[in-house]
Design a protein around this motif. Structure first.
Motif, PDB file in Angstrom:
ATOM      1  N   TYR A 258       0.805  -1.227   0.000  1.00 32.28           N
ATOM      2  CA  TYR A 258       0.000   0.000   0.000  1.00 32.28           C
ATOM      3  C   TYR A 258       0.842   1.283   0.000  1.00 32.28           C
ATOM      4  O   TYR A 258       0.576   2.208  -0.774  1.00 32.28           O
ATOM      5  N   THR A 259       1.845   1.357   0.842  1.00 32.70           N
ATOM      6  CA  THR A 259       2.616   2.607   0.962  1.00 32.70           C
ATOM      7  C   THR A 259       3.388   2.931  -0.313  1.00 32.70           C
ATOM      8  O   THR A 259       3.743   4.095  -0.538  1.00 32.70           O
ATOM      9  N   ARG A 260       3.638   1.956  -1.160  1.00 30.74           N
ATOM     10  CA  ARG A 260       4.414   2.178  -2.379  1.00 30.74           C
ATOM     11  C   ARG A 260       3.528   2.455  -3.598  1.00 30.74           C
ATOM     12  O   ARG A 260       4.025   2.658  -4.693  1.00 30.74           O
ATOM     13  N   LEU A 261       2.209   2.441  -3.407  1.00 33.87           N
ATOM     14  CA  LEU A 261       1.286   2.644  -4.518  1.00 33.87           C
ATOM     15  C   LEU A 261       1.121   4.121  -4.836  1.00 33.87           C
ATOM     16  O   LEU A 261       1.309   4.997  -3.982  1.00 33.87           O
ATOM     17  N   SER A 262       0.736   4.397  -6.089  1.00 37.19           N
ATOM     18  CA  SER A 262       0.424   5.768  -6.480  1.00 37.19           C
ATOM     19  C   SER A 262      -0.899   6.180  -5.852  1.00 37.19           C
ATOM     20  O   SER A 262      -1.625   5.346  -5.298  1.00 37.19           O
ATOM     21  N   LYS A 263      -1.225   7.468  -5.945  1.00 39.74           N
ATOM     22  CA  LYS A 263      -2.452   7.971  -5.340  1.00 39.74           C
ATOM     23  C   LYS A 263      -3.682   7.252  -5.895  1.00 39.74           C
ATOM     24  O   LYS A 263      -4.573   6.833  -5.140  1.00 39.74           O
ATOM     25  N   GLY A 264      -3.724   7.083  -7.222  1.00 43.45           N
ATOM     26  CA  GLY A 264      -4.854   6.397  -7.845  1.00 43.45           C
ATOM     27  C   GLY A 264      -4.928   4.935  -7.462  1.00 43.45           C
ATOM     28  O   GLY A 264      -6.014   4.385  -7.224  1.00 43.45           O
ATOM     29  N   GLN A 265      -3.770   4.295  -7.373  1.00 42.98           N
ATOM     30  CA  GLN A 265      -3.738   2.882  -7.007  1.00 42.98           C
ATOM     31  C   GLN A 265      -4.147   2.663  -5.555  1.00 42.98           C
ATOM     32  O   GLN A 265      -4.740   1.646  -5.215  1.00 42.98           O
ATOM     33  N   LYS A 266      -3.842   3.658  -4.689  1.00 46.41           N
ATOM     34  CA  LYS A 266      -4.274   3.562  -3.291  1.00 46.41           C
ATOM     35  C   LYS A 266      -5.795   3.590  -3.193  1.00 46.41           C
ATOM     36  O   LYS A 266      -6.382   2.899  -2.349  1.00 46.41           O
ATOM     37  N   LEU A 267      -6.441   4.383  -4.057  1.00 47.76           N
ATOM     38  CA  LEU A 267      -7.904   4.415  -4.071  1.00 47.76           C
ATOM     39  C   LEU A 267      -8.460   3.035  -4.439  1.00 47.76           C
ATOM     40  O   LEU A 267      -9.438   2.570  -3.850  1.00 47.76           O
ATOM     41  N   ILE A 268      -7.816   2.395  -5.419  1.00 47.39           N
ATOM     42  CA  ILE A 268      -8.233   1.046  -5.820  1.00 47.39           C
ATOM     43  C   ILE A 268      -8.023   0.061  -4.677  1.00 47.39           C
ATOM     44  O   ILE A 268      -8.891  -0.748  -4.360  1.00 47.39           O
ATOM     45  N   ALA A 269      -6.852   0.141  -4.052  1.00 51.28           N
ATOM     46  CA  ALA A 269      -6.522  -0.773  -2.949  1.00 51.28           C
ATOM     47  C   ALA A 269      -7.524  -0.639  -1.811  1.00 51.28           C
ATOM     48  O   ALA A 269      -8.010  -1.639  -1.267  1.00 51.28           O
ATOM     49  N   GLN A 270      -7.846   0.604  -1.444  1.00 47.63           N
ATOM     50  CA  GLN A 270      -8.796   0.839  -0.358  1.00 47.63           C
ATOM     51  C   GLN A 270     -10.165   0.261  -0.696  1.00 47.63           C
ATOM     52  O   GLN A 270     -10.820  -0.346   0.153  1.00 47.63           O
ATOM     53  N   TYR A 271     -10.562   0.467  -1.940  1.00 53.92           N
ATOM     54  CA  TYR A 271     -11.882  -0.030  -2.344  1.00 53.92           C
ATOM     55  C   TYR A 271     -11.912  -1.555  -2.325  1.00 53.92           C
ATOM     56  O   TYR A 271     -12.888  -2.170  -1.875  1.00 53.92           O
ATOM     57  N   ILE A 272     -10.850  -2.190  -2.804  1.00 50.25           N
ATOM     58  CA  ILE A 272     -10.794  -3.660  -2.822  1.00 50.25           C
ATOM     59  C   ILE A 272     -10.812  -4.215  -1.398  1.00 50.25           C
ATOM     60  O   ILE A 272     -11.528  -5.173  -1.097  1.00 50.25           O
ATOM     61  N   LEU A 273     -10.024  -3.608  -0.505  1.00 50.42           N
ATOM     62  CA  LEU A 273      -9.969  -4.100   0.872  1.00 50.42           C
ATOM     63  C   LEU A 273     -11.327  -4.023   1.559  1.00 50.42           C
ATOM     64  O   LEU A 273     -11.665  -4.875   2.385  1.00 50.42           O
TER      65      LEU A 273
END
Length: 288
Positions: A19-34
């Motif tokens: 998570y900490t290494r993801l881009s801003k857009g990818q963090k949004l995806i990660a949060q939504y998936i979790l």
């Protein structure tokens, strides 16, 4: 990370660790998936992007960052993660794409076609030939499936019963199932079908037969399926759900292949059997 069935077991922890290494857009995806991985498992890359406010290409890059060759591989891992946990109600809620009656037929048939294609690509031919050999050598063949899987078990039992005279389909509607296999022994074979949501009864029956020394052939969708853990060999069948209805078409196809393979090795006996049947059908006017 490799694109294989084991990925789903580590998927959530992998997203969290990256998570900490993801881009801003990818963090949004990660949060939504979790928070919504049960929904994402049935979203296209485009739909996921629209939902979280990023481009489809960002979604694809997110999948690549996690080590998947593409978004479909990530989606498959999510489906593997959740499919045994989904209730029927949740499956219905995820069937929004099937609200248009004009596309239902097309989507369902294409889903079945994809399942057969994936099954053909992934099935272990050596395990299949070994299963045929075990069936031919068995003193008695017990075939079982619980709930919808019973349909496939009964289907295979019908055709193997034409070829062989030692076939027993375990009936779930005729007394206790354990009573029907209580005499199972080390010279017998049990063919078990099981798909999500995995039945406890199917696992208990197979485990009992294994403890009695019987050979176990499991036909299921995953090496993580309970019956696969006690099987001597497993034939993997893809059954990605198109909706709340399970896809049994690939399992039927594998059952067909087993019956045909056994039949080809017993074709002289089959010919005599059908000769007798034809005479009986003609005598009693079975067919028009």
């Amino acid at each position: 990370m490799e694109d294989n069935i084991k990925d789903s077991k580590q998927l959530i922890s992998e997203i969290q660790s990256q998570y900490t290494r993801l881009s801003k857009g990818q963090k949004l995806i990660a949060q939504y998936i979790l928070n919504n991985y049960d929904k994402v498992a049935f979203m296209t890359a485009c739909k996921l992007g629209e939902t979280v406010g990023v481009s489809e290409s960002t979604v694809v890059r997110f999948a690549n960052t996690l080590g998947y060759s593409g978004y479909p591989k990530l989606q498959s891992a999510l489906q593997e993660l959740i499919k045994n946990k989904l209730t029927t109600v949740q499956r219905v809620e995820m069937s929004d794409d099937f609200s248009d009656e004009n596309v239902i037929l097309n989507k369902v048939l294409r889903s079945d076609m994809d399942n057969i294609r994936d099954t053909l690509d992934g099935i272990d031919n050596e395990a299949f030939q070994d299963a045929v050999s075990k069936i031919l050598k068995a003193k008695k063949i017990h075939i079982l499936g619980v709930r919808t899987s019973f349909v496939v078990a009964q289907y295979l039992g019908f055709y193997l019963g034409i070829i062989l005279d030692n076939v027993h389909v375990v009936r779930m509607d005729m007394g206790d199932a354990f009573e029907q296999i209580v005499r199972v022994g080390e010279d017998d074979v049990v063919i078990a079908f099981s798909f999500p949501r995995y039945s406890k009864k199917a696992y208990q029956l197979v485990k009992y037969a294994k403890e009695k020394g019987a050979s176990i052939i499991s036909i299921t969708d995953s090496l993580f399926a309970p019956i696969a853990s006690v099987a001597d060999n497993t034939l993997l069948v893809n059954n990605s759900m198109a909706s709340f209805v399970d896809s049994l078409v690939p399992a039927m196809s594998v059952a067909n292949a087993l019956a045909v393979s056994v039949g080809m090795k017993e074709k002289d006996d089959i010919k005599d059997y059908f000769d007798d049947l034809e005479r009986m059908w003609e005598k009693y006017g079975v067919y028009e």
